[in-house]
Every structure is written in structure tokens, then in C-alpha cells.
Design a protein around this motif. Structure first.
Motif, PDB file in Angstrom:
ATOM      1  N   HIS A 115      -4.912   2.196 -10.703  1.00 16.58           N
ATOM      2  CA  HIS A 115      -3.926   2.897  -9.891  1.00 16.58           C
ATOM      3  C   HIS A 115      -3.164   1.892  -9.038  1.00 16.58           C
ATOM      4  CE1 HIS A 115      -5.276   6.751 -11.172  1.00 16.58           C
ATOM      5  NE2 HIS A 115      -6.492   6.595 -10.686  1.00 16.58           N
ATOM      6  N   GLY A 116      -1.923   2.241  -8.760  1.00 15.94           N
ATOM      7  CA  GLY A 116      -1.132   1.327  -7.947  1.00 15.94           C
ATOM      8  C   GLY A 116      -0.080   2.051  -7.163  1.00 15.94           C
ATOM      9  N   ASN A 117       0.624   1.272  -6.406  1.00 18.36           N
ATOM     10  CA  ASN A 117       1.808   1.783  -5.712  1.00 18.36           C
ATOM     11  C   ASN A 117       2.809   0.639  -5.670  1.00 18.36           C
ATOM     12  OD1 ASN A 117       1.220   0.145  -3.330  1.00 18.36           O
ATOM     13  ND2 ASN A 117      -0.385   1.647  -2.883  1.00 18.36           N
ATOM     14  N   SER A 118       3.886   0.803  -4.943  1.00 21.04           N
ATOM     15  CA  SER A 118       4.923  -0.228  -5.022  1.00 21.04           C
ATOM     16  C   SER A 118       4.441  -1.573  -4.482  1.00 21.04           C
ATOM     17  CB  SER A 118       6.170   0.231  -4.262  1.00 21.04           C
ATOM     18  OG  SER A 118       5.849   0.433  -2.911  1.00 21.04           O
ATOM     19  N   ARG A 119       3.400  -1.571  -3.650  1.00 23.16           N
ATOM     20  CA  ARG A 119       2.977  -2.817  -3.012  1.00 23.16           C
ATOM     21  C   ARG A 119       1.649  -3.372  -3.507  1.00 23.16           C
ATOM     22  NH1 ARG A 119       1.974  -2.681   2.193  1.00 23.16           N
ATOM     23  NH2 ARG A 119       2.557  -4.851   2.401  1.00 23.16           N
ATOM     24  N   ALA A 120       0.921  -2.623  -4.326  1.00 20.56           N
ATOM     25  CA  ALA A 120      -0.418  -3.105  -4.714  1.00 20.56           C
ATOM     26  C   ALA A 120      -0.868  -2.537  -6.055  1.00 20.56           C
ATOM     27  CB  ALA A 120      -1.422  -2.724  -3.628  1.00 20.56           C
ATOM     28  N   VAL A 121      -1.806  -3.272  -6.666  1.00 19.66           N
ATOM     29  CA  VAL A 121      -2.486  -2.758  -7.860  1.00 19.66           C
ATOM     30  C   VAL A 121      -3.974  -2.702  -7.540  1.00 19.66           C
ATOM     31  CG1 VAL A 121      -3.070  -3.138 -10.277  1.00 19.66           C
ATOM     32  CG2 VAL A 121      -0.789  -3.701  -9.470  1.00 19.66           C
ATOM     33  N   GLY A 122      -4.584  -1.584  -7.865  1.00 22.02           N
ATOM     34  CA  GLY A 122      -5.976  -1.377  -7.499  1.00 22.02           C
ATOM     35  C   GLY A 122      -6.964  -1.658  -8.614  1.00 22.02           C
ATOM     36  N   GLY A 123      -8.208  -1.764  -8.183  1.00 18.02           N
ATOM     37  CA  GLY A 123      -9.319  -1.920  -9.117  1.00 18.02           C
ATOM     38  C   GLY A 123     -10.255  -0.736  -8.979  1.00 18.02           C
ATOM     39  N   TYR A 124     -11.563  -1.030  -8.996  1.00 23.17           N
ATOM     40  CA  TYR A 124     -12.561   0.034  -8.919  1.00 23.17           C
ATOM     41  C   TYR A 124     -12.432   0.782  -7.587  1.00 23.17           C
ATOM     42  CZ  TYR A 124     -16.915   2.474  -9.766  1.00 23.17           C
ATOM     43  OH  TYR A 124     -17.856   3.446  -9.987  1.00 23.17           O
ATOM     44  N   ASN A 125     -12.463   2.089  -7.661  1.00 21.35           N
ATOM     45  CA  ASN A 125     -12.287   2.949  -6.480  1.00 21.35           C
ATOM     46  C   ASN A 125     -10.998   2.649  -5.722  1.00 21.35           C
ATOM     47  OD1 ASN A 125     -14.407   4.668  -6.764  1.00 21.35           O
ATOM     48  ND2 ASN A 125     -15.813   3.480  -5.493  1.00 21.35           N
ATOM     49  N   ASP A 126     -10.019   2.161  -6.469  1.00 23.17           N
ATOM     50  CA  ASP A 126      -8.669   1.901  -5.927  1.00 23.17           C
ATOM     51  C   ASP A 126      -8.617   0.802  -4.863  1.00 23.17           C
ATOM     52  OD1 ASP A 126      -7.937   3.950  -7.626  1.00 23.17           O
ATOM     53  OD2 ASP A 126      -7.935   5.472  -6.049  1.00 23.17           O
ATOM     54  N   GLU A 127      -9.629  -0.043  -4.809  1.00 26.91           N
ATOM     55  CA  GLU A 127      -9.561  -1.202  -3.894  1.00 26.91           C
ATOM     56  C   GLU A 127      -8.425  -2.110  -4.369  1.00 26.91           C
ATOM     57  OE1 GLU A 127     -12.332  -4.917  -2.327  1.00 26.91           O
ATOM     58  OE2 GLU A 127     -12.804  -3.944  -4.231  1.00 26.91           O
ATOM     59  N   ALA A 128      -7.526  -2.481  -3.474  1.00 30.27           N
ATOM     60  CA  ALA A 128      -6.381  -3.310  -3.889  1.00 30.27           C
ATOM     61  C   ALA A 128      -6.860  -4.698  -4.326  1.00 30.27           C
ATOM     62  CB  ALA A 128      -5.389  -3.431  -2.747  1.00 30.27           C
ATOM     63  N   LEU A 129      -6.510  -5.068  -5.550  1.00 28.56           N
ATOM     64  CA  LEU A 129      -6.865  -6.402  -6.052  1.00 28.56           C
ATOM     65  C   LEU A 129      -5.778  -7.395  -5.665  1.00 28.56           C
ATOM     66  CD1 LEU A 129      -8.080  -5.546  -9.683  1.00 28.56           C
ATOM     67  CD2 LEU A 129      -9.432  -5.666  -7.583  1.00 28.56           C
ATOM     68  N   VAL A 130      -4.540  -6.962  -5.824  1.00 27.34           N
ATOM     69  CA  VAL A 130      -3.389  -7.783  -5.448  1.00 27.34           C
ATOM     70  C   VAL A 130      -2.491  -6.923  -4.577  1.00 27.34           C
ATOM     71  CG1 VAL A 130      -1.590  -9.336  -6.287  1.00 27.34           C
ATOM     72  CG2 VAL A 130      -3.424  -8.651  -7.823  1.00 27.34           C
ATOM     73  N   ARG A 131      -2.088  -7.486  -3.460  1.00 32.20           N
ATOM     74  CA  ARG A 131      -1.212  -6.741  -2.557  1.00 32.20           C
ATOM     75  C   ARG A 131      -0.047  -7.623  -2.126  1.00 32.20           C
ATOM     76  NH1 ARG A 131      -2.163  -2.229   0.506  1.00 32.20           N
ATOM     77  NH2 ARG A 131      -4.415  -2.370   0.384  1.00 32.20           N
ATOM     78  N   SER A 132       1.109  -7.024  -2.090  1.00 33.37           N
ATOM     79  CA  SER A 132       2.321  -7.733  -1.704  1.00 33.37           C
ATOM     80  C   SER A 132       2.194  -8.285  -0.287  1.00 33.37           C
ATOM     81  CB  SER A 132       3.484  -6.744  -1.775  1.00 33.37           C
ATOM     82  OG  SER A 132       4.681  -7.415  -1.932  1.00 33.37           O
ATOM     83  N   HIS A 133       2.659  -9.521  -0.105  1.00 38.35           N
ATOM     84  CA  HIS A 133       2.613 -10.216   1.195  1.00 38.35           C
ATOM     85  C   HIS A 133       1.188 -10.483   1.667  1.00 38.35           C
ATOM     86  CE1 HIS A 133       6.883  -9.753   1.425  1.00 38.35           C
ATOM     87  NE2 HIS A 133       6.790  -8.441   1.333  1.00 38.35           N
ATOM     88  N   GLU A 134       0.226 -10.396   0.760  1.00 36.61           N
ATOM     89  CA  GLU A 134      -1.160 -10.669   1.160  1.00 36.61           C
ATOM     90  C   GLU A 134      -1.764 -11.739   0.258  1.00 36.61           C
ATOM     91  OE1 GLU A 134      -3.840  -7.224   2.072  1.00 36.61           O
ATOM     92  OE2 GLU A 134      -5.213  -8.307   0.754  1.00 36.61           O
ATOM     93  N   ASN A 135      -1.804 -11.450  -1.052  1.00 38.14           N
ATOM     94  CA  ASN A 135      -2.457 -12.433  -1.936  1.00 38.14           C
ATOM     95  C   ASN A 135      -1.768 -12.571  -3.291  1.00 38.14           C
ATOM     96  OD1 ASN A 135      -3.197  -9.955  -2.962  1.00 38.14           O
ATOM     97  ND2 ASN A 135      -5.331 -10.501  -3.317  1.00 38.14           N
ATOM     98  N   GLU A 136      -0.471 -12.230  -3.360  1.00 38.57           N
ATOM     99  CA  GLU A 136       0.232 -12.336  -4.645  1.00 38.57           C
ATOM    100  C   GLU A 136       0.332 -13.782  -5.133  1.00 38.57           C
ATOM    101  OE1 GLU A 136       1.560 -11.680  -1.741  1.00 38.57           O
ATOM    102  OE2 GLU A 136       3.731 -11.554  -1.797  1.00 38.57           O
ATOM    103  N   ILE A 137       0.084 -14.721  -4.231  1.00 32.90           N
ATOM    104  CA  ILE A 137       0.116 -16.137  -4.578  1.00 32.90           C
ATOM    105  C   ILE A 137      -0.926 -16.453  -5.679  1.00 32.90           C
ATOM    106  CG2 ILE A 137      -1.558 -17.017  -2.864  1.00 32.90           C
ATOM    107  CD1 ILE A 137       1.858 -18.549  -3.260  1.00 32.90           C
ATOM    108  N   LEU A 138      -1.962 -15.600  -5.741  1.00 32.53           N
ATOM    109  CA  LEU A 138      -3.008 -15.744  -6.773  1.00 32.53           C
ATOM    110  C   LEU A 138      -2.417 -15.721  -8.184  1.00 32.53           C
ATOM    111  CD1 LEU A 138      -5.946 -13.289  -5.990  1.00 32.53           C
ATOM    112  CD2 LEU A 138      -6.141 -15.753  -6.366  1.00 32.53           C
TER     113      LEU A 138
END
Lengths: 216, 77
Positions: free
Chosen positions: A67-90
Motif C-alpha cells: 500500500h502507498g500514498n503520494s509520499r510513501a510506499v509501505g511494507g508489512y502492516n503498511d509500515e513506510a519503507l520509503v518516504r519522501s523527504h526522509e529516506n528516498e536517498i536509499l
């Protein structure tokens, strides 16, 4: 950067369970091709493990399901794996395909701005229909297949060394092929009602960044 | 409800979308990302309430009908 292929595929609800199973088909293709696959499935699709695995294995190609939204993509239980302005550098220097709602709208653009080679995904909700009596066997669900196969063609095409531009084009064509199938007179009238939803996914699938780079 | 510029009121659009959703094949549900999955009857309820899910269904159906009108159904360049 290594020629490793990282997949995240949580399975905590019905939608992610479908994505999980169909991503499994992609993994089979990758293994057959001899690609090293890192499979973060189920509970392993959490942020801690994702960050650690990306740093450790330096995958050149990443396939995010969730699941995702405009700023993040989630993993298990919708925990954000990548979030805009946080860790997209990964994701810098990598090719990414996110089968996730809306993430290309903001996150994808930010990723490309901060060095992700190419980001393919959806700039609105990814919608699919499924058969209620097939939820325990998603791969037997011919209705869901009409949406998830064309979508995942992006990643199998990238795995085969095609550019993001070509891979996106193949996926778009596969969506169109399914629409054409329903437009024919042989197709039952009620099946034609799937067309608006396939068309929605076709129209909201985008390819950002370097369209001519390759994973090989 | 006020008429749109094409003289179709919002309530007429709502009725049209509900009728289109009613014709979905039996035994199917729709997954709309993190919003969840919905049966025909549930979708019709959302459309009647005019909430986010209902508005999404209106968007999907209107963009389909618009593409029929403009001949861009297959989004070919």
C-alpha cells in the motif's frame, strides 16, 4: 551497485496477498534468468530489514509491492519503507518499480530528483477486480490476472534488460490488449464492465527519470 | 444539486455511475489500494454518500466515458 534484484511483498491483507502471489511469478522468472533475488516477503518487508538489505546488497533493481500514498510506499502492516523527504536517498542509482497507489506523484518525483535512475509506478490508486471465490488461490483468479499481469510486465521486462521506456510501453500494450479482448463481441456484456478499471490503471501508470537506462 | 456546464446535474452523474457499477459481474470485488476491497453494494453505498471511495468510482467511470467520447479509450500515442 550490484546486479541484485530486491523484492518487497507483504501479505497482511487481501490486496497485498494478491500482490505477494503475483510478485512470486516475477521472482521465478528472475531466478530462471540467473538473477540474484533478495525476497523480503511477509513480515520481512519491514523498514529495518529493508534499509539494512538495501545498504548491504546494493540492488540495482527494486520491486516494491504494498500500500502507498503520494509520499510513501509501505511494507508489512503498511509500515513506510520509503518516504519522501526522509529516506528516498536509499534508492539513489537504482531502477524502481512500485506496484503501489499514488507513489509516483510525489515520492517518485523526489526519488528521481535525488538520484534514482528511473521510477516506475502509479500517480493515482492502483485498482483491480478479483473473484470472491478465488481469494485463497490468487494465481487462479483470471479477473485479477487481467490487471496484475500487465502491471508486472514492467518488471519482467526490466529483468530481461529492457529500458524503462520499453518496459513501460510493453506493460501499457498488455493493458490495451486486455481492453481489446473485452471490446470484442464474443466477450460477455458484464465482462466489458471491467474496461473502465483496466483503463484507469493504464492511464495512471508512469515512467519517471532516465527512460533509457538498463538493469543487466 | 446544481447542473454542470454540460447540463448534467451531480445527482444524474451519481445515478449513472451507480447504474454502471450495478452491471459489474457477479462474484467480483474491487480492491482500491489501502482503502480496502468493496462489493458492488458497498460501492453503491459509498457513491450515494459521496465519500472518497464514491468519488473515486465517479472519477473512474467519468474518465472512461470521456475517453469514449474523445476516442482515446486505448490511450495510444
Amino acid at each position: 551497485m550490484k546486479n541484485n534484484f530486491l523484492v518487497t511483498r507483504p501479505d497482511h491483507d487481501l490486496t497485498t496477498n494478491y500482490l505477494h502471489y503475483f510478485a512470486g511469478l516475477v521472482i521465478k522468472t528472475a531466478i530462471k534468468k540467473g538473477t540474484t533475488v533478495i525476497d523480503l516477503k511477509g513480515k520481512r518487508a519491514n523498514k529495518k530489514e529493508f534499509v539494512s538489505i538495501v545498504r548491504e546488497t546494493q540492488p540495482a533493481l527494486i520491486f516494491l509491492n504494498g500500500h502507498g500514498n503520494s509520499r510513501a510506499v509501505g511494507g508489512y502492516n503498511d509500515e513506510a519503507l520509503v518516504r519522501s523527504h526522509e529516506n528516498e536517498i536509499l534508492l539513489r542509482g537504482r531502477i524502481v518499480y512500485a506496484l503501489s497507489c499514488c507513489s509516483a506523484r510525489d515520492l517518485g518525483k523526489n526519488c528521481v530528483r535525488t538520484g534514482t535512475k528511473a521510477y516506475l509506478g502509479y500517480d493515482d490508486d492502483f485498482i483491480f477486480l478479483f473473484e470472491e471465490n478465488k481469494v485463497t488461490q490468487p494465481l487462479d483468479d483470471q479477473t485479477a490476472r487481467m490487471f496484475l499481469e500487465p502491471s508486472n510486465l514492467i518488471i519482467t521486462s526490466l529483468l530481461k534488460g529492457q529500458t524503462p521506456s520499453t518496459s513501460w510501453g510493453r506493460s501499457q500494450e498488455a493493458f490495451r490488449k486486455n481492453i481489446r479482448k473485452f471490446l470484442t463481441s464474443e466477450s460477455p456484456k458484464e465482462e466489458k464492465e471491467l474496461i473502465p478499471y483496466i483503463m484507469w490503471d493504464l492511464n495512471h501508470q508512469v515512467c519517471l527519470g532516465d527512460k533509457e537506462c538498463k538493469f543487466s | 444539486m446544481s447542473p454542470t456546464k454540460n447540463n448534467i446535474s451531480n445527482s444524474e452523474i451519481q445515478k449513472l455511475v451507480i447504474e454502471r457499477v450495478r452491471t459489474l459481474p457477479a462474484g467480483r470485488k474491487i480492491s482500491i489500494g489501502s482503502e480496502g476491497d468493496f462489493s458492488k453494494e458497498e460501492l453503491i453505498g459509498h457513491i450515494k454518500r459521496g465519500d472518497n471511495i464514491g468519488k473515486k468510482m465517479v472519477d473512474v467511470q467519468l474518465s472512461f466515458l470521456q475517453s469514449l467520447k474523445t476516442g482515446t479509450l486505448l490511450n495510444e500515442e
